[in-house]
Write an enzyme that holds these catalytic residues in place. Structure first.
Site, short mmCIF file in Angstrom:
data_model
loop_
_atom_site.label_atom_id
_atom_site.label_comp_id
_atom_site.label_asym_id
_atom_site.label_seq_id
_atom_site.Cartn_x
_atom_site.Cartn_y
_atom_site.Cartn_z
N THR A 73 -42.54 2.28 -30.13
CA THR A 73 -41.92 3.22 -29.20
C THR A 73 -42.18 4.62 -29.74
O THR A 73 -42.20 4.81 -30.96
CB THR A 73 -40.41 2.98 -29.07
N CYS A 89 -44.77 7.82 -23.99
CA CYS A 89 -43.76 6.78 -23.92
C CYS A 89 -44.53 5.49 -23.73
O CYS A 89 -45.44 5.44 -22.87
CB CYS A 89 -42.78 7.01 -22.77
#
Length: 230
Positions: free
Chosen positions: A83, A197
């Site tokens: 992430t 992202c």
């Protein structure tokens, strides 16, 4: 082959992409029935998301540091945090383990340097777009100029990530809005746009736009394969 440590589940939708990309990369390099040696710890994202929006980053750091210790104990030779946003607590995670951390911003920046790109757009959660842990690393360590959308568009990008992409929802209307924002960043001078992202690559792909896109999931996974086989 080294064992790749994967700290995932944020969200599991993008962690699935990591696992696929890493194993495809190993198969491409070695052929036959080869696959990656991995140690995966997938956290429950629900409590972490609540801590993020409450601003309790130390709480998230404690959870992820414990998970990282488990990955190290499972035999991983190095670690990926699957992430972008949670690289905000990368220093705390690094301090908790003895194995190296392959930082997603470094992997992305190295590609930008190789491509001689100096000005980039950045899409991601509001935390990634607005705070210095990611933008600052690109600017201070690699000399990049980083452009982000305006406030209204940042809110839209953030909302789509949490309400749609992290839940596996792909909406054509959201894709159109993201592509509009990407075009705006290019019009402001971005030579490429970082999909900062790990879920955004589910929504927009290079075939959707003439603007160069940098999918951080794919870049991070490719670097992991290189390191595993080094």
């Amino acid at each position: 082959m080294k064992t790749i440590g994967l700290l995932g589940g944020m969200s599991w939708e993008s962690t699935l992409g990591y696992y696929r990309a890493i194993n495809e990369g190993i198969r491409q390099k070695l052929g036959g029935l080869h696959s990656a040696k991995t140690a995966l710890y997938s956290v429950d994202f629900g409590p972490i998301e609540k801590l993020q929006h409450a601003g309790d980053w130390q709480g998230t750091a404690r959870i992820l540091s414990e998970a990282a210790k488990g990955i190290q104990a499972a035999g991983a030779d190095f670690l990926l945090i699957c992430t972008n946003t949670m690289h905000k607590v990368a220093p705390e995670i690094e301090a908790a383990i003895d194995i190296p951390l392959l930082h997603i911003a470094d992997a992305t920046a190295q590609l930008l340097v190789d491509k001689e790109i100096k000005t980039v757009g950045l899409l991601g959660t509001a935390f990634t777009m607005e705070q210095e842990f990611y933008r600052g690393r690109l600017t201070n360590d690699y000399g990049m100029q980083v452009l982000v959308p305006n406030r209204e568009d940042r809110e839209l990008v953030h909302r789509v990530i949490y309400r749609e992409l992290c839940q596996g929802k792909i909406e054509p209307e959201s894709r159109a809005e993201y592509l509009r924002i990407i075009d705006d960043l290019a019009a402001r001078g971005a030579e490429a746009v970082i999909l900062g992202c790990t879920e955004i690559g589910m929504l927009v792909r290079q075939a959707d736009t003439a603007v160069r896109l940098l999918d951080t999931t794919a870049i991070h996974a490719e670097k992991a394969v290189e390191l595993a086989l080094a």
